[in-house]
Design an enzyme around this catalytic site. Structure first.
Site, mmCIF file in Angstrom:
data_model
loop_
_atom_site.group_PDB
_atom_site.id
_atom_site.type_symbol
_atom_site.label_atom_id
_atom_site.label_comp_id
_atom_site.label_asym_id
_atom_site.label_seq_id
_atom_site.Cartn_x
_atom_site.Cartn_y
_atom_site.Cartn_z
ATOM 1 N N TRP A 1 -8.046 124.845 70.364
ATOM 2 C CA TRP A 1 -8.818 124.879 68.821
ATOM 3 C C TRP A 1 -10.071 124.349 68.800
ATOM 4 O O TRP A 1 -10.942 124.740 68.187
ATOM 5 C CB TRP A 1 -7.872 124.410 67.915
ATOM 6 C CG TRP A 1 -8.570 124.450 66.380
ATOM 7 C CD1 TRP A 1 -8.139 125.395 65.578
ATOM 8 C CD2 TRP A 1 -9.229 123.346 65.832
ATOM 9 N NE1 TRP A 1 -8.741 124.999 64.424
ATOM 10 C CE2 TRP A 1 -9.146 123.688 64.569
ATOM 11 C CE3 TRP A 1 -9.322 121.944 66.378
ATOM 12 C CZ2 TRP A 1 -9.983 122.771 63.460
ATOM 13 C CZ3 TRP A 1 -10.162 121.502 65.311
ATOM 14 C CH2 TRP A 1 -10.512 121.471 63.900
ATOM 15 N N HIS A 2 -10.175 123.184 69.571
ATOM 16 C CA HIS A 2 -11.269 122.472 69.616
ATOM 17 C C HIS A 2 -12.532 122.841 70.304
ATOM 18 O O HIS A 2 -13.610 122.351 69.856
ATOM 19 C CB HIS A 2 -10.975 120.908 70.087
ATOM 20 C CG HIS A 2 -10.340 120.003 69.267
ATOM 21 N ND1 HIS A 2 -9.006 119.988 69.259
ATOM 22 C CD2 HIS A 2 -10.676 119.053 68.580
ATOM 23 C CE1 HIS A 2 -8.647 119.239 68.455
ATOM 24 N NE2 HIS A 2 -9.830 118.543 67.949
ATOM 25 N N GLY A 3 -12.276 124.036 70.965
ATOM 26 C CA GLY A 3 -13.406 124.543 71.648
ATOM 27 C C GLY A 3 -13.216 125.359 72.883
ATOM 28 O O GLY A 3 -11.908 125.401 73.469
#
Lengths: 81, 497
Positions: free
Chosen positions: B322-324
């Site tokens: 989700w973060h990247g």
């Protein structure tokens, strides 16, 4: 380049005086006018320091100390101490 | 329009001023227009994506209300998930997925060229997508009645304080507040200013300053010794915490000025004594979202220990991605997931052993040691979060664990690699103290003075408040201008997510 706080003792003494006045005003619960005087002394010394070559980072650090003192006093007063 | 930009410093007071001047029935219109304006300041075309998500969720949720058929409701939910997650996956992960596919093809055909699509990453797409999905799922489950008014629903999705980097608000938390008619109270202003000063302090004085040294080391890892890499990793942990917490507090302060209370997203995570506790205090709204909508539906801890561990790993891997769109984030997610799993397995045996040995785990010294261990392990994990690729992770760990030669020179060499002079060290030390004070300042449980006001009592509180606000603003201003002149002002890191 040496810090202006080391080469110009009057700046260090000026900030120390402003801080001492601020702390005394908080401790003795003096009138807000005296706190305002401490802040004016701080601003005057900060202007002198800036003119004598203090970097914004140095000024930011010194201002942070004043901010932390005020914040600690505020937190303790809000907690009823 | 970043929060730490002069445009926002003009935008916010104008919006707050208009909010309190307008009658209640027109406020939602003004806020909606201003929120769209805020989002379009990054790229006007992104509004199409935002509107697609908004309209899809609004139509689906209101159609769900009209039908009793479980099949139809499920179909509407699935269509909404496909559209909203489809937009997120396309704009955020398409190149990552294509690279993975090309990597597999290259096993059979080494001449395969890379396929890269020129796709912009819409700001805050992960946040508003997750917030919209939480609304639709809550409506599907019957936990929340669908919002009939399109304007208020659109405002819930696009509300500018929390649009681009959270907190991710559940509908029950935010929608009623948007509907509520607020009358101006002094506490809105004082609370709002408290959060704003705290947020800007964290971002400008702590995060951006730490970032200067982190960037220097990670730009050339081979020139840095083990101590420098370790210090840079620790400073990155401090940077990312204060960057994100700072944003969240600015969001909370901005909303509070208009009488809206957003969910607190951070609760002193660096004081945690375990990985599990850390993730209950760090990015709270995201972890609640994953628990509510992924972990529990997968079975949570109700299907035995092996399934619980698997569910935990899946959630953390998803949290990482989700973060990247990078394998470094997946690696980070899986690593912290493994730590959480190990912790859940050893918790009871460790507790029993401590009871037998009469060791009190909550005794201050033991607690401090536990906190130190957690911070140490998270510092090691933060290397994965900061690195641009797997190779850089490897180089960082190699330097961290092997480049310790030079005897006592290791300290001076480390500070040289970090580019940190004595004044910088002093500023960093004071800003760390400031971080601790700021945490106390923004604790919502600050009690009101219970004693009757003494002579000068109330005035004394006000005097210290004004002094604190004045010096706080000056500190932020000095540090901000110092960073600007060194071209070191950066946007908020979590905007990229």
């Amino acid at each position: 380049m040496e810090s202006v706080f080391l080469t110009q003792p009057v700046i260090t003494i000026g900030f120390a005086l402003a801080l001492a006045l601020l702390v005394t005003c908080f401790a003795k619960r003096m009138h807000g006018i005296l706190v305002a005087c401490a802040m004016l002394i701080f601003i005057a010394v900060a202007c002198c320091a800036a003119l004598l070559g203090a970097t914004l980072g140095e000024l930011g650090t010194v201002t942070m100390v004043f901010f932390l003192v005020s914040a600690v006093v505020y937190i303790r007063r809000r907690s009823g101490k | 329009m970043n929060f730490n930009s002069w445009q926002f410093l003009i935008f916010l007071p104008v919006v707050v001023g208009m909010y309190w001047l307008l009658p209640h029935k027109f406020r939602w219109i003004m806020l909606l227009i201003c929120s769209y304006f805020f989002y379009m300041s990054w790229n006007a075309w992104l509004i199409v994506l935002l509107m697609t998500t908004t309209v899809t969720a609004y139509v689906a949720s209101n159609l769900m209300k009209k039908t009793q058929s479980k099949k139809v409701r499920r179909a509407l939910l699935i269509v909404t998930l496909i559209i909203c997650l489809g937009i997120l996956i396309f704009f955020k992960y398409i190149n990552f997925l294509l690279e993975a596919v090309v990597g597999v093809i290259r096993l059979f055909n080494a001449d395969q060229n890379s396929i890269v699509l020129n796709v912009i990453l819409p700001v805050g797409i992960s946040f508003f997508t997750f917030q919209t999905l939480s609304y639709v799922v809550d409506v599907y489950r019957g936990d929340y009645e669908p919002e009939p008014h399109f304007g208020y629903f659109a405002l819930y999705v696009v509300y500018f304080p929390q649009l681009v980097a959270g907190p991710i608000e559940r509908p029950g938390a935010l929608l009623p507040q948007l509907h509520e008619e607020h009358t101006f109270k002094k506490e809105y202003f004082t609370d709002g200013m408290r959060w704003l000063i705290s947020g800007f302090f964290r971002k400008v004085v702590v995060a951006d300053f730490c970032g200067i040294f982190v960037d220097k080391v990670f730009a050339d890892l081979s020139a840095a010794n083990g101590l420098a890499v370790f210090i840079a990793a620790f400073l990155f942990l401090i940077q990312i915490y204060n960057d994100f917490a700072g944003y969240s507090e600015i969001a909370m302060g901005s909303a509070r000025l208009m009488g809206v209370k957003l969910t607190q997203n951070f609760n002193e995570p660096l004081s945690s004594t375990s990985f599990t506790e850390f993730f209950r205090r760090w990015h709270i709204t995201l972890n609640v979202w994953f628990t509510e909508y992924v972990y529990i539906p997968l079975g949570g801890n109700r299907k035995g220990v092996p399934r619980k561990l698997l569910n935990t790993l899946i959630v953390f891997a998803l949290c990482g991605i989700w973060h990247g769109a990078n394998w470094t984030f997946v690696l980070w997610g899986v690593t912290v997931g493994v730590f959480v799993c190990i912790e859940s397995l050893i918790r009871k045996p460790v507790r029993r052993a401590c009871e037998r040995l009469h060791i009190d785990l909550h005794e201050p010294t033991i607690r401090f040691l536990r906190q130190a261990v957690i911070i140490f392990l998270f510092t090691l994990c933060s290397v994965m979060f900061r690195s641009s690729d797997i190779a850089q992770i490897g180089r960082a760990y190699v330097q961290m664990f092997t480049a310790w030669g030079g005897g006592v020179q290791v300290f001076s060499s480390a500070f040289e690699s970090l580019g940190m002079g004595f004044t910088d060290f002093l500023q960093l030390a004071v800003s760390f103290v400031g971080m601790a004070v700021i945490c106390r300042l923004t604790k919502d449980d600050l009690p009101q003075p219970s004693l009757p006001p003494l002579r000068g009592g109330e005035a004394a509180v006000k005097t210290s408040a004004y002094a604190m606000a004045a010096f706080g603003v000056l500190t932020i201003a000095f540090c901000w201008i110092a960073l600007l002149t060194n071209a070191d002002v950066s946007g908020f890191a979590y905007f990229q997510f």
